[in-house]
Write an enzyme that holds these catalytic residues in place. Structure first.
Site, PDB file in Angstrom:
ATOM      1  N   PRO A 408      36.411  34.547  47.081  1.00  0.00           N
ATOM      2  CA  PRO A 408      36.972  33.632  46.077  1.00  0.00           C
ATOM      3  C   PRO A 408      38.291  34.171  45.536  1.00  0.00           C
ATOM      4  O   PRO A 408      38.434  35.369  45.289  1.00  0.00           O
ATOM      5  CB  PRO A 408      35.894  33.581  44.999  1.00  0.00           C
ATOM      6  CG  PRO A 408      34.632  33.975  45.698  1.00  0.00           C
ATOM      7  CD  PRO A 408      35.038  34.969  46.736  1.00  0.00           C
ATOM      8  N   ARG A 409      39.249  33.280  45.332  1.00  0.00           N
ATOM      9  CA  ARG A 409      40.575  33.703  44.900  1.00  0.00           C
ATOM     10  C   ARG A 409      40.622  33.920  43.396  1.00  0.00           C
ATOM     11  O   ARG A 409      39.980  33.219  42.620  1.00  0.00           O
ATOM     12  CB  ARG A 409      41.617  32.650  45.299  1.00  0.00           C
ATOM     13  CG  ARG A 409      41.692  32.412  46.796  1.00  0.00           C
ATOM     14  CD  ARG A 409      42.768  31.412  47.134  1.00  0.00           C
ATOM     15  NE  ARG A 409      44.110  31.930  46.815  1.00  0.00           N
ATOM     16  CZ  ARG A 409      45.221  31.240  47.015  1.00  0.00           C
ATOM     17  NH1 ARG A 409      45.167  30.010  47.500  1.00  0.00           N
ATOM     18  NH2 ARG A 409      46.391  31.763  46.705  1.00  0.00           N
ATOM     19  N   GLN A 410      41.397  34.949  43.002  1.00  0.00           N
ATOM     20  CA  GLN A 410      41.772  35.198  41.615  1.00  0.00           C
ATOM     21  C   GLN A 410      40.554  35.378  40.695  1.00  0.00           C
ATOM     22  O   GLN A 410      40.559  34.928  39.558  1.00  0.00           O
ATOM     23  CB  GLN A 410      42.668  34.061  41.112  1.00  0.00           C
ATOM     24  CG  GLN A 410      43.961  33.947  41.897  1.00  0.00           C
ATOM     25  CD  GLN A 410      44.833  32.791  41.438  1.00  0.00           C
ATOM     26  OE1 GLN A 410      44.355  31.865  40.786  1.00  0.00           O
ATOM     27  NE2 GLN A 410      46.117  32.843  41.769  1.00  0.00           N
ATOM     28  N   LEU A 413      37.904  40.149  42.974  1.00  0.00           N
ATOM     29  CA  LEU A 413      37.093  40.729  44.053  1.00  0.00           C
ATOM     30  C   LEU A 413      37.957  41.362  45.144  1.00  0.00           C
ATOM     31  O   LEU A 413      37.461  41.687  46.216  1.00  0.00           O
ATOM     32  CB  LEU A 413      36.186  39.655  44.665  1.00  0.00           C
ATOM     33  CG  LEU A 413      35.076  39.120  43.755  1.00  0.00           C
ATOM     34  CD1 LEU A 413      34.265  38.053  44.482  1.00  0.00           C
ATOM     35  CD2 LEU A 413      34.158  40.252  43.301  1.00  0.00           C
ATOM     36  N   GLY A 415      40.496  40.214  47.054  1.00  0.00           N
ATOM     37  CA  GLY A 415      40.640  39.422  48.266  1.00  0.00           C
ATOM     38  C   GLY A 415      41.897  39.717  49.048  1.00  0.00           C
ATOM     39  O   GLY A 415      41.878  39.750  50.280  1.00  0.00           O
ATOM     40  N   SER A 416      43.021  39.942  48.337  1.00  0.00           N
ATOM     41  CA  SER A 416      44.284  40.225  49.039  1.00  0.00           C
ATOM     42  C   SER A 416      44.213  41.543  49.789  1.00  0.00           C
ATOM     43  O   SER A 416      44.605  41.637  50.958  1.00  0.00           O
ATOM     44  CB  SER A 416      45.448  40.253  48.044  1.00  0.00           C
ATOM     45  OG  SER A 416      45.676  38.983  47.491  1.00  0.00           O
ATOM     46  N   SER A 417      43.713  42.584  49.133  1.00  0.00           N
ATOM     47  CA  SER A 417      43.640  43.884  49.809  1.00  0.00           C
ATOM     48  C   SER A 417      42.620  43.862  50.934  1.00  0.00           C
ATOM     49  O   SER A 417      42.752  44.623  51.908  1.00  0.00           O
ATOM     50  CB  SER A 417      43.314  44.997  48.807  1.00  0.00           C
ATOM     51  OG  SER A 417      42.073  44.780  48.179  1.00  0.00           O
ATOM     52  N   ALA A 418      41.598  42.997  50.849  1.00  0.00           N
ATOM     53  CA  ALA A 418      40.656  42.863  51.958  1.00  0.00           C
ATOM     54  C   ALA A 418      41.361  42.310  53.196  1.00  0.00           C
ATOM     55  O   ALA A 418      41.143  42.792  54.317  1.00  0.00           O
ATOM     56  CB  ALA A 418      39.489  41.958  51.561  1.00  0.00           C
ATOM     57  N   ASP A 462      40.548  49.552  44.739  1.00  0.00           N
ATOM     58  CA  ASP A 462      40.075  48.508  45.646  1.00  0.00           C
ATOM     59  C   ASP A 462      40.278  48.925  47.100  1.00  0.00           C
ATOM     60  O   ASP A 462      39.407  48.731  47.950  1.00  0.00           O
ATOM     61  CB  ASP A 462      40.825  47.207  45.399  1.00  0.00           C
ATOM     62  CG  ASP A 462      40.628  46.686  43.982  1.00  0.00           C
ATOM     63  OD1 ASP A 462      39.845  47.299  43.228  1.00  0.00           O
ATOM     64  OD2 ASP A 462      41.265  45.671  43.636  1.00  0.00           O
TER      65      ASP A 462
END
Length: 512
Positions: A408-410, A413, A415-418, A462
């Protein structure tokens, strides 16, 4: 055409920026040549051929691989071959058929292994033949070594260390069980990539390094000019490895090392069966659809979302944290070999096709403008820069790269670094890199640098937990970073976490 560049000598100013290439093909009476003679009629067509002129794949000879790479390099002004008297006519005819003047084929006068001069003396013969005046770089290679079609000669000749005035020794990591005693081995300062010690054919525990050097060097004039002194002071058959050992250890010469993962195939004293295995290997590797990392298919790598348990956001202030990855939210990167490099937009997160202006307006207001394409592009850019900084010479290999995510965005969690972590892992596998090239402790730094490239403010927590996966303890003490370039990271089990934490109780709620 390269031939025309041999026939007209460049002016003095141009020479200073050009390079001489010397290909050593003077080995004689090799084990392979003898076994071909003994094998009978099946291999009669190969009898008498020097091993550098044996066919490998699609009629292409061993030496043809080098010629294909060399003739396309405009900074190489002259090419010389050094061979023995026994094979001279073979190489002379090979050279003239490719537009190389016969005077560029140097005969060292030897006819047997016992009378061979050694690679250092052979190199000096070539430099004397071309009238070398310590004014150009010298690329020297073993013509009976093989490399895959993705080998990037231009990147090595123009390497940043060479441009900065350092000579260059290409190295590769010895395979499991491969003896270092038949190779030159380098010890390297990992920060600067400078060779601190060169050990020619080490014995026993003489060095712990596993970085071996095939015969491929780029010699700056400061090193090449030492060759006459070395040859004059050494009787017998001085090897080029022993020259490099002397130049680095005794003369303090400035030599850097570039690691070349998985490109070279060394013939050396190969026998007939080794040669046949090599033909099969290169026919497979030279297939247009083959990638050394992937075979004929594609691969997908994954990185997971993370949840911070304790200490967040003290990773940005030299603190300590505990976090974990969660398996039901992830990002994937899929990479496959292709003719050109292509980054594929995600159909949902990188929209470029809308139902109308109002639809574009609605999606832009709700989703913003920050899709995943910028992450892919920045990750590829920083990956290349990391490899250049660390002296890792990547093969010429293009790919198509796409991504998928259900994080899920923003909502915090990661998400970008994943996405970035998954992309870097995919690039590592595609280019056959492992943790010796990108240690797991350093991977978070690389991922964070990608996001910094895009102006994303973030800490390392992260990226560390996504690199290590599972439940991870992290200490970001600045003094440790100063000493090691990374923090202290430790995978924990759930039982370790429970044992370390005191039981916390909330007071019972009592109604008024």
């Amino acid at each position: 055409q390269l031939a025309s560049r041999h026939l007209s000598a460049p002016d003095t100013q141009a020479q200073k920026t050009m390079t001489i290439c010397v290909v050593l093909v003077a080995s004689v009476d090799s084990q392979l040549e003898q076994e071909i003679l003994d094998a009978g009629s099946e291999y009669q067509h190969l009898a008498g051929l020097p091993k550098a002129l044996l066919p490998v794949s699609g009629g292409k000879r061993v030496l043809d691989y080098w010629w294909t790479a060399i003739e396309s390099q405009r900074q190489i002004s002259d090419v010389y071959l050094v061979t023995n008297a026994k094979s001279f006519k073979h190489f002379e005819r090979w050279a003239t058929a490719r537009g190389l003047p016969s005077q560029n084929v140097v005969n060292d006068g030897t006819t047997t292994r016992a009378s061979s001069l050694g690679a250092a003396r052979d190199l000096l013969l070539a430099l004397n033949r071309c009238g070398y005046n310590n004014d150009r770089d010298v690329v020297v290679v073993a013509g009976d070594s093989l490399f895959h079609r993705e080998f990037d000669l231009a990147a090595l000749v123009a390497d940043q260390h060479v441009r900065a005035g350092s000579s260059l020794a290409v190295s590769y990591r010895l395979a499991e069980g491969e003896a270092a005693s038949s190779r030159g081995v380098v010890e390297v300062d990992e920060r600067t990539r400078r060779v601190t010690r060169f050990v020619e054919k080490p014995c026993g525990d003489e060095t712990v390094s596993r970085q071996a050097c095939p015969l491929f060097y780029v010699l700056k004039p400061a090193v090449a000019s030492l060759l006459p002194e070395f040859v004059e002071s050494n009787e017998g058959k001085p090897s080029l490895g022993s020259f490099m050992e002397w130049a680095v250890n005794d003369k303090g010469s400035n030599v850097s090392s570039v690691r070349l993962p998985g490109c070279f195939r060394l013939i050396g004293d190969a026998g007939l069966q080794d040669y046949l295995d090599m033909i099969e290997h290169f026919e497979r590797m030279d297939s247009p659809t083959y990638s050394g990392a992937l075979g004929r298919g594609r691969l997908t790598t994954r990185a997971y979302a993370r949840v911070g348990l304790f200490g967040n956001p003290s990773d940005g202030y030299g603190g300590k944290t505990i976090a974990l990855t969660i398996a039901n939210f992830w990002a994937e990167a899929t990479i496959a070999p292709s003719e050109r490099l292509c980054l594929v937009p995600h159909p949902l997160f990188d929209p470029c096709d809308f139902g109308g202006l109002r639809d574009l307006h609605f999606i832009s207001r709700r989703e913003g403008y920050q899709g995943g394409m910028r992450l892919l592009q920045a990750a590829c850019k920083r990956f290349l820069e990391y490899c250049v900084e660390r002296g890792i010479a990547l093969p010429k290999r293009n790919f198509t790269l796409s991504y998928e995510t259900n994080v899920p965005r923003q909502v915090g969690l990661a998400g970008s670094s994943a996405i970035v972590t998954a992309v870097v892992r995919a690039l590592m596998r595609f280019y056959a890199l492992d943790e010796t090239h990108v240690p797991v402790e350093i991977l978070p730094n690389l991922v964070l640098s990608v996001e910094a490239e895009l102006g994303i403010n973030a800490g390392l927590q992260d990226r560390v937990v996504q690199a290590f996966e599972g439940l991870v303890y992290m200490d970001f003490d600045p003094s440790t970073f100063e000493a090691k370039g990374h923090g202290v990271y430790e995978r924990l089990t759930a039982s370790q976490l429970h044992a370390a934490l005191p039981l916390l109780w909330l007071p019972p709620f009592r109604a008024a």
